[in-house]
Design a protein around this motif. Structure first.
Motif, PDB file in Angstrom:
ATOM      1  N   HIS A   1       0.807  -1.229   0.258  1.00  0.00           N
ATOM      2  CA  HIS A   1       0.408  -0.022  -0.065  1.00  0.00           C
ATOM      3  C   HIS A   1       0.934   1.091   0.198  1.00  0.00           C
ATOM      4  CE1 HIS A   1      -4.036   2.103   1.394  1.00  0.00           C
ATOM      5  NE2 HIS A   1      -2.660   3.066   1.416  1.00  0.00           N
ATOM      6  N   CYS A   2       0.935   1.781  -0.645  1.00  0.00           N
ATOM      7  CA  CYS A   2       1.254   3.620  -1.497  1.00  0.00           C
ATOM      8  C   CYS A   2       1.276   4.008  -0.213  1.00  0.00           C
ATOM      9  CB  CYS A   2       2.028   3.254  -2.874  1.00  0.00           C
ATOM     10  SG  CYS A   2       2.683   5.261  -2.810  1.00  0.00           S
TER      11      CYS A   2
ATOM     12  N   MET B   1      -1.088   7.790  -2.987  1.00  0.00           N
ATOM     13  CA  MET B   1      -2.361   7.604  -3.141  1.00  0.00           C
ATOM     14  C   MET B   1      -2.967   5.962  -3.120  1.00  0.00           C
ATOM     15  SD  MET B   1      -3.136  10.102  -5.885  1.00  0.00           S
ATOM     16  CE  MET B   1      -4.182   9.525  -6.620  1.00  0.00           C
ATOM     17  N   HIS B   2      -2.788   5.057  -2.055  1.00  0.00           N
ATOM     18  CA  HIS B   2      -2.929   4.210  -1.339  1.00  0.00           C
ATOM     19  C   HIS B   2      -3.422   3.529  -2.433  1.00  0.00           C
ATOM     20  CE1 HIS B   2      -3.683   7.035   1.659  1.00  0.00           C
ATOM     21  NE2 HIS B   2      -3.853   8.469   1.277  1.00  0.00           N
ATOM     22  N   ARG B   3      -2.799   3.137  -3.288  1.00  0.00           N
ATOM     23  CA  ARG B   3      -2.482   1.497  -3.746  1.00  0.00           C
ATOM     24  C   ARG B   3      -1.527   0.566  -3.599  1.00  0.00           C
ATOM     25  NH1 ARG B   3      -6.790   2.483  -7.922  1.00  0.00           N
ATOM     26  NH2 ARG B   3      -6.648   4.983  -7.986  1.00  0.00           N
ATOM     27  N   PRO B   4      -2.011  -0.487  -4.313  1.00  0.00           N
ATOM     28  CA  PRO B   4      -0.546  -1.677  -4.253  1.00  0.00           C
ATOM     29  C   PRO B   4       0.050  -0.865  -5.472  1.00  0.00           C
ATOM     30  CG  PRO B   4      -2.614  -2.500  -4.265  1.00  0.00           C
ATOM     31  CD  PRO B   4      -3.142  -0.936  -4.762  1.00  0.00           C
TER      32      PRO B   4
ATOM     33  N   CYS C   1      -0.183  -2.136  -8.351  1.00  0.00           N
ATOM     34  CA  CYS C   1      -0.882  -2.099  -9.556  1.00  0.00           C
ATOM     35  C   CYS C   1      -1.526  -1.432 -10.685  1.00  0.00           C
ATOM     36  CB  CYS C   1      -1.992  -0.723  -8.607  1.00  0.00           C
ATOM     37  SG  CYS C   1      -1.016   0.920  -8.603  1.00  0.00           S
ATOM     38  N   GLN C   2      -0.063  -0.926 -11.496  1.00  0.00           N
ATOM     39  CA  GLN C   2      -0.679  -0.807 -12.861  1.00  0.00           C
ATOM     40  C   GLN C   2       0.891  -1.640 -13.439  1.00  0.00           C
ATOM     41  OE1 GLN C   2      -0.331   3.442 -13.794  1.00  0.00           O
ATOM     42  NE2 GLN C   2      -2.256   3.317 -12.863  1.00  0.00           N
TER      43      GLN C   2
ATOM     44  N   CYS D   1       6.282   2.298  -6.774  1.00  0.00           N
ATOM     45  CA  CYS D   1       5.327   2.121  -6.810  1.00  0.00           C
ATOM     46  C   CYS D   1       4.746   2.232  -8.374  1.00  0.00           C
ATOM     47  CB  CYS D   1       4.441   3.045  -6.403  1.00  0.00           C
ATOM     48  SG  CYS D   1       2.530   3.659  -5.828  1.00  0.00           S
TER      49      CYS D   1
ATOM     50  N   MET E   1       1.792   3.493  -9.711  1.00  0.00           N
ATOM     51  CA  MET E   1       1.186   4.391 -10.202  1.00  0.00           C
ATOM     52  C   MET E   1       2.037   6.078 -10.523  1.00  0.00           C
ATOM     53  SD  MET E   1      -1.807   5.983  -8.545  1.00  0.00           S
ATOM     54  CE  MET E   1      -3.791   4.743 -10.350  1.00  0.00           C
TER      55      MET E   1
END
Length: 129
Positions: free
Chosen positions: A48-49, A52-55, A58-59, A73, A75
């Motif tokens: 969890h970064c 931006m509260h994403r894994p 995530c991309q 991260c 993103m």
């Protein structure tokens, strides 16, 4: 709690697993954990970064930067020191990924967290990359 066979996790490879963190306060928190090997040692963080509260993945299907020196991260490209989880990017500099205790025992990678359980009782790590 066993995650995976230690030999299955190569240097700078990673896997993810969904877990529930039981806190001292009421309630539980379901999170995704990322487990990886770096310089021969196994590390785990809540995936969890803080920006931006994403894994972290995530991309993309990766968690390391192009040189495979830092966690990244996917993103916005924020970088984290693999051994400490500390963010090296200016926006979140000094903040850290939340570590999870892991160890290698009897040929297995295991969680050493007292208040953690697998989501849906899932016994073994998944999503090796």
């Amino acid at each position: 709690m066993r995650i995976a066979a230690a030999g299955a996790l190569a240097e700078k490879a990673f896997l993810t697993v969904d877990v529930v963190l039981n806190s001292r306060s009421p309630g539980q928190q379901a999170v995704n954990a990322v487990i990886f090997r770096y310089l021969g040692k196994v590390y785990a963080y809540v995936n969890h970064c803080m920006h931006m509260h994403r894994p972290l993945n995530c991309q993309s299907d990766g968690i390391f930067d192009e040189e495979r020196r830092y966690l990244r991260c996917s993103m916005h490209g924020f970088l984290f020191h693999p051994e400490t989880g500390e963010c090296l990017s200016p926006v979140c500099e000094g903040q850290k990924l939340r570590p999870l205790k892991v160890a290698e025992e009897d040929g297995m990678i295991v969680f050493k967290e007292k208040r953690l359980q697998f989501v849906d009782g899932h016994p073994i790590g998944r999503n090796f990359v």
